[in-house]
Enzyme design. Structure first.
Site, mmCIF file in Angstrom:
data_model
loop_
_atom_site.group_PDB
_atom_site.id
_atom_site.type_symbol
_atom_site.label_atom_id
_atom_site.label_comp_id
_atom_site.label_asym_id
_atom_site.label_seq_id
_atom_site.Cartn_x
_atom_site.Cartn_y
_atom_site.Cartn_z
ATOM 1 N N SER A 20 -9.434 -57.939 -39.494
ATOM 2 C CA SER A 20 -10.343 -56.979 -39.740
ATOM 3 C C SER A 20 -9.239 -55.800 -39.929
ATOM 4 C CB SER A 20 -11.288 -56.571 -39.061
ATOM 5 O OG SER A 20 -10.957 -56.162 -37.374
ATOM 6 N N CYS A 21 -8.258 -55.885 -39.342
ATOM 7 C CA CYS A 21 -7.324 -54.569 -39.558
ATOM 8 C C CYS A 21 -5.811 -55.017 -39.718
ATOM 9 C CB CYS A 21 -7.527 -53.889 -38.051
ATOM 10 S SG CYS A 21 -6.411 -52.472 -38.084
ATOM 11 N N GLY A 22 -5.166 -54.502 -40.659
ATOM 12 C CA GLY A 22 -3.837 -54.710 -40.850
ATOM 13 C C GLY A 22 -2.915 -54.099 -40.232
ATOM 14 N N CYS A 35 -3.504 -52.508 -36.932
ATOM 15 C CA CYS A 35 -3.618 -52.344 -35.565
ATOM 16 C C CYS A 35 -2.274 -52.569 -34.607
ATOM 17 C CB CYS A 35 -4.754 -53.418 -35.054
ATOM 18 S SG CYS A 35 -6.336 -53.198 -35.820
#
Length: 275
Positions: A115-117, A119
């Site tokens: 969901s988050c590249g 983080c």
């Protein structure tokens, strides 16, 4: 390499008539770790949907500023991992001797989720990688009517989404509305990296005069990836973030959000969208 979908037995409840339960088979989008190694040294781990893993690794290295062209990579291959049976969840990349090795910094954690590249990276300055391409000078234009029709074309090409309902998509289009390539993944950033990796291997960089459409929101990281590939226009069917808009303005990109026919919002670079 693992399959991109798997079937599971689920309990289904339908409240539209008489309440009741039934068991049925449901198809799920696969999510597995992919380790990216450079010269056999681990660099990043991302949670992704198996498929087009070489493109994913190449696109990741491009958007992180490790490489700038296909010639920077000597070989990129799926390798045997430690799983049994082997799922080949490792890509090993050998860079040309002239390419500096990636710098690993404690302030930049290359572990990413689906969901988050970005983080784990310590600050926005740490992830603002400068592009090699002058996007601001790109004279590309696209009609608003053509742009408004792209989400339907993207959706029509999402074969795995049809079976699972659980994947993001990224598509590369011409200004005339032709779809060149589409990739799906549980991660927004992975879908984009797969598109960029394909373009890199095809010798298409910079992607001047092209449109990148994503099925979700437009985040800072996706805007940065588009910039790193030389894309003049990023469009999303959902909302952009404040940092995405700021980065698009800095790069001279056009950023379109809430692209849902017959409406759209232009947050930066209005000159490229014509009526």
């Amino acid at each position: 390499m693992g399959r991109n979908t798997t079937r599971r037995t689920v309990v289904s409840i339908d409240l539209s008539g008489s309440p009741g339960t039934r068991q049925r088979r449901d198809e799920l989008a696969a999510e597995e770790p992919l380790e990216i190694r450079v010269r056999k040294k681990p660099l990043a781990v991302t949670m992704r949907t198996p498929g087009h893993d070489i493109d994913l690794a190449m696109g990741f290295l491009l958007s992180e500023g490790v490489i700038g062209k296909a010639g920077d990579v000597v070989t990129a291959q799926l390798c045997a991992g430690t799983d049994t049976p082997n799922t080949y969840n490792v890509v090993d990349v050998v860079l040309d001797d002239a390419v500096p090795p990636p710098v690993t910094d404690p302030s930049r954690n290359f572990y990413t989720t689906s969901s988050c590249g970005v983080c784990g990276k310590a600050s926005i300055d740490a992830v603002r990688t400068r592009s090699l391409f002058d996007v601001a000078a790109d004279p590309m234009e696209i009609s608003a009517r053509t742009l408004a029709g792209l989400p339907d074309k993207l959706r029509a090409a999402q074969r795995t989404f049809d079976r699972t309902g659980g994947l993001h998509a990224a598509g590369l289009f011409t200004p005339g509305g032709d779809l060149l390539v589409l990739r799906e993944d549980v991660g927004r950033h992975n879908a984009v990296d797969k598109v960029l990796g394909w373009a890199l291997r095809e010798g298409r960089l910079p992607l001047a005069g092209h449109v990148l459409l994503v099925s979700g929101r437009a985040s800072f990281e996706l805007t940065q990836k588009a910039w790193m590939a030389g894309l003049p226009l990023l469009a999303a069917v959902s909302a952009p973030s404040t940092l995405a808009v700021e980065l698009a303005e800095e790069a001279g990109m056009t950023l379109v959000g809430f692209l849902r026919e017959p409406r759209m919002n232009i947050y930066a670079g209005q000159r490229r969208v014509t009526l």
